[in-house]
Design an enzyme around this catalytic site. Structure first.
Site, mmCIF file in Angstrom:
data_model
loop_
_atom_site.group_PDB
_atom_site.id
_atom_site.type_symbol
_atom_site.label_atom_id
_atom_site.label_comp_id
_atom_site.label_asym_id
_atom_site.label_seq_id
_atom_site.Cartn_x
_atom_site.Cartn_y
_atom_site.Cartn_z
ATOM 1 N N HIS A 20 -1.801 7.856 6.653
ATOM 2 C CA HIS A 20 -0.913 6.702 6.417
ATOM 3 C C HIS A 20 -1.541 5.655 5.511
ATOM 4 C CE1 HIS A 20 2.291 7.733 9.339
ATOM 5 N NE2 HIS A 20 1.321 8.479 9.840
ATOM 6 N N ASP B 103 -2.555 -0.720 -0.079
ATOM 7 C CA ASP B 103 -1.707 -0.339 1.048
ATOM 8 C C ASP B 103 -1.311 1.117 0.845
ATOM 9 O OD1 ASP B 103 -0.285 -0.871 3.381
ATOM 10 O OD2 ASP B 103 0.558 -2.724 2.593
#
Ligand code: ADQ
Length: 475
Positions: free
Chosen positions: A153, A361
């Site tokens: 992730h 991110d």
């Protein structure tokens, strides 16, 4: 269809607070049957491996308590003080302690021992995220021959940074126990491939199969999405409508700029505040026309770097407000609280600008939620960091370098001045992608790829051939 065994650090199959990905994983488990296994979040004096089974929203969950030393060394230690900063390019914050690496290995061994009896021969196993990188290899060591996939992730960092991790080689080698690894973006996949080629001496084929030491590993770009339809509906709910009105009223006609993030140094909050201050200083005429609402609930409070960022941000917000506020205007409203998804949808919809500027991110789902919540006839503008995985797809956002206060300031200026027609055309193109590649698309793309991986060697046993009605043989 094979059952799915989802394994992740935390298990959140329940409704309510569960985020979009949890909803998708739960849907996958309901579609195929199976179990979601992970840490309960609870401490126990001494690890027993006793499993607590529950049914949450039609999903069977199995959780295990961890002892203090595991939580300190595995969760607060290697996962959040070593891997998280390193994988977000922050080697200045990464702490390399042998005890953390040892605790991480031990916790993963314990997870493997505990989940092992729950896995049946035809199950597909799907491991989630950086807490559990070596879990696949621990399962193989215990004789598991099932298909096992892994999804990362967070970003995969460049190898020049990754090699600062003392245990890196062993750690990456263990990943070859998986059949499939999913990344949010091509950039993270390429970075992994680069490590395999240049550090391990492996190879990568044109169709993204990594080979090393006689083992094969399929790599997949699989960007996570949100439940766009649900988020759109939430943004039209009564709570969202009331929130939108309240927030707009409180801005008394000023353009609202909104930021929503976990309080984490990777989210670029300090740089965002500095960019906003730059805007206030460079455009005195616009000063009282805007207000920044930053919502950032604290996370990982046990880790010192998170305590520090909290203190620094409070100081910075106070300093900017002190320098620029007037009797009837405060430039930054900074709220340390978590809100329901319907409230967030209302906040997104009330704003003229969504400011999403992480320094790094893996994906960033807030950017997608922001788009899904907009009013189609008067949408806000998304300002998005080039260094969020989401920027690879969301090219119609106003993209910025989040390290540059000048670029953030310019982007705010551009967004405020953007004509309605341009706001609508950018939003429409963004919304199309957010709706197309939503969270169920993500789930099915990954699970289909896992089912399709070609198995080799001993694990390639074909299913027994069955006679079909027409007399042909089918697998
Ligand atoms: P996160 O780092 O947590 O996730 P993100 O993708 O933005 O980052 O997801 C945050 C979620 O938390 C969003 O659904 C958001 O609505 C919610 N949230 C944030 N602030 C909130 C608040 N004040 N109240 C309530 N909810 C709030 C990690 C990776 C990301 C990756 C995701 C999914 O770091 O890069 O996109 O996993 O893979």
């Amino acid at each position: 269809m094979s059952r799915l065994i989802v394994i992740s650090n935390r298990v959140s199959a329940g409704g309510g607070a569960a985020g979009g990905l949890a909803v998708a994983l739960s849907a996958g488990l309901r579609e195929n049957g199976g179990i979601w296994f992970g840490w309960s979040g609870e401490r126990i004096d001494e690890f027993t491996g006793q499993i607590n089974f529950r049914i949450e929203d039609g999903v069977r969950t199995a959780t295990v308590d961890l002892e203090d030393q595991d939580i300190e060394e595995y969760y607060n230690g290697f996962a959040n003080r070593t891997l998280w900063p390193l994988f977000h390019y922050r080697i200045d914050l990464a702490e390399y302690e042998r005890s953390f690496a040892g605790g991480y290995r031990r916790a993963n061994e314990r997870f493997a021992d505990t989940v092992l009896p729950l896995i049946e021969p035809e199950d597909h196993v799907w491991v989630q995220d950086y807490h559990m990188l070596p879990l696949g290899s621990e399962l193989r060591a215990r004789g598991v021959t099932n298909r096992i996939g892994f999804f990362l992730h967070i970003p995969w960092p460049p190898r020049r940074l990754l090699v600062t991790l003392p245990e890196v080689r062993e750690l990456v080698e263990t990943l070859f126990a998986y059949d499939l690894i999913g990344f949010h973006t091509r950039e993270w996949l390429d970075s992994f491939a680069d490590f395999v080629v240049h550090e391990l001496g492996g190879a990568i084929s044109d169709d993204d199969v990594a080979t090393w030491n006689g083992q094969r590993l399929k790599l997949l770009v699989c960007p996570a999405g949100i439940d766009a339809a649900e988020f759109k509906a939430l943004s039209e709910s009564e709570t969202a409508r009331r929130t939108c009105i309240r927030v707009r009223e409180s801005a008394v006609g000023r353009a609202l700029i909104v930021g929503v993030d976990r309080l984490d140094y990777s989210k670029g909050l300090e740089e965002r505040f500095q960019g906003y201050e730059r805007f206030l200083s460079e455009h005195p005429e616009e000063r009282k026309e805007v207000v920044l609402l930053q919502i950032a609930p604290p996370s990982r409070g046990a880790v010192e770097s998170y305590q520090q960022i909290r203190t620094r941000l409070e100081g910075l917000a106070g300093k900017i407000n002190g320098a620029h506020a007037a009797l009837d205007w405060v430039p930054i409203r900074y709220v340390n609280q978590a809100y329901g998804r319907d409230v967030l949808a209302g906040v997104y919809r009330a704003s003229r600008i969504g400011l999403v500027t992480p320094l790094r991110d893996g994906m960033n789902l807030v950017a997608k939620e922001y788009v899904a919540a907009q009013d189609p006839s008067d949408p806000g503008v998304l300002i998005l960091s080039r260094f969020a995985g989401a920027a690879e797809e969301m090219t119609e956002a106003v993209l910025v370098n989040p390290h540059s206060a000048e670029e953030i300031s310019d982007a705010i200026r551009t967004a405020l001045a953007m004509p309605l027609a341009e706001r609508i055309s950018r939003w429409e193109r963004l919304m199309e992608k957010v709706q197309q590649q939503d969270v169920m698309w993500w789930l099915h793309r990954f699970t289909a790829a896992l089912s399709a991986v070609e198995l080799h060697g001993e694990r390639a046993n074909p299913l027994p051939l069955i006679e079909s009605d027409e007399g042909h043989e089918v697998a």
